[in-house]
Design an enzyme around this catalytic site. Structure first.
Site, PDB file in Angstrom:
ATOM      1  N   LYS A  89      34.795  25.462  18.181  1.00 49.54           N
ATOM      2  CA  LYS A  89      35.329  25.016  19.475  1.00 49.54           C
ATOM      3  C   LYS A  89      35.348  26.100  20.548  1.00 49.54           C
ATOM      4  CE  LYS A  89      38.301  21.201  17.999  1.00 49.54           C
ATOM      5  NZ  LYS A  89      39.662  20.623  18.097  1.00 49.54           N
ATOM      6  N   ASP A 118      41.440  16.923  23.549  1.00 47.89           N
ATOM      7  CA  ASP A 118      42.580  17.073  22.644  1.00 47.89           C
ATOM      8  C   ASP A 118      43.905  17.072  23.401  1.00 47.89           C
ATOM      9  OD1 ASP A 118      41.216  17.156  20.227  1.00 47.89           O
ATOM     10  OD2 ASP A 118      40.922  19.320  20.302  1.00 47.89           O
TER      11      ASP A 118
END
Length: 290
Positions: A71, A107
């Protein structure tokens, strides 16, 4: 579905990928929306990430999800970073348009949607985040956008917690990092309105584990949140409920962040009910296999 040369491809970049429920959720959503898309798990070892990014671009993918451990690293391989990902410091969704790779992070917004669904009040409250990794940063970013009053990041090491907190110095919200075993952290826990576990403590197969907190010090009204979704109810959540706390699991965050990514790729509203049903099917299959 009938995959042809015209099928739009979306991938999932991570290592390993054996337990991801994103493929079953996204493919169910594409089918329910009558979209000629397919979502493919693409396990990529860290040292091969650059080649993988070049590969999905060359093969005409329209996007991808990004999961552990890529990520943060992947940000240096993209053409543009959206504000959502810049604030979090990590990318979990890529959209490929006209040969350009644009990184987003769903997220943070996904987590806030999950809290909203649970009826949790955020504005002006105090939050304690257990863990200082990418998931923790996403939660902090989401809480800041929802006008949280104060955030404390707790980690095993003071430097780790401090480094994560320093990423949010530009915000108007006080964000600080403290080691789990520091006396100040105990005091902070006793004042917290929301306590969030972003660590893997309690995740399958280590379901007997939970974060080290002193339960008797917590406010009775404190909300306990756990990002883990396998198992659906962690030991942390069971203990919270036993003591009368509201407990929020990781299922809704997973579904909400996936729904936001679906919309970024397709321009369509995500069929959340379908994705939730697919999540339960996928989780049941995982449990059965293991």
């Amino acid at each position: 579905m009938n995959i042809t040369a015209k099928t739009q491809k979306v991938g999932l970049l991570g290592w390993p990928l054996g337990h991801s429920l994103s493929p079953v959720m996204q493919n169910a959503a594409f089918a329910a929306s009558d979209l000629n898309y397919v979502y493919l798990p693409l396990p990529v070892q860290p040292e091969l990430l650059l080649q993988a990014v070049e590969g999905i671009k060359a093969l005409g993918f329209v996007g991808a999800n990004v999961t552990i451990p890529h990520k943060v690293t992947i940000m240096s391989y993209l053409d543009e970073i959206d504000t959502s990902a810049r604030l979090v410091g990590a990318v979990n969704t890529i959209v490929i348009k006209e040969g350009r790779l644009i990184g987003y992070n769903t997220d943070a917004a996904g987590y806030m949607s999950a809290l909203h669904l649970a009826g949790v009040e955020i504005t002006g409250r105090k939050a304690v985040i257990l863990g200082a990794g990418g998931a923790a940063r996403a939660v902090v970013a989401g809480l800041i956008t929802a006008q949280i009053g104060e955030v404390t990041i707790g980690a095993r090491q003071n430097a780790q917690a401090g480094d994560a907190a320093n990423l949010f110095k530009v915000s108007n919200v006080l964000v600080r990092g403290i080691a789990w075993d520091a006396p100040e952290f105990i005091d902070t826990l006793s004042q917290a309105d929301i306590i969030v576990n972003t660590t893997p403590l309690g995740m399958y197969p280590n379901i007997s584990q939970q974060p080290p907190i002193t339960w008797d010090l917590l406010k009775p009204s404190a909300v306990i949140s756990d990002l883990i979704y396998n198992p659906l109810t962690t030991k942390f959540m069971v203990e919270a409920a036993r003591r009368g706390h509201i407990a929020v699991g990781g299922k809704d965050m997973l579904i909400e962040q996936g729904a936001l990514a679906f919309s970024l790729w397709t321009g369509c509203n995500a069929p959340r009910a379908v994705m939730k049903q697919a999540f339960y099917r996928g989780l049941k299959t995982l449990i059965t296999k293991n």
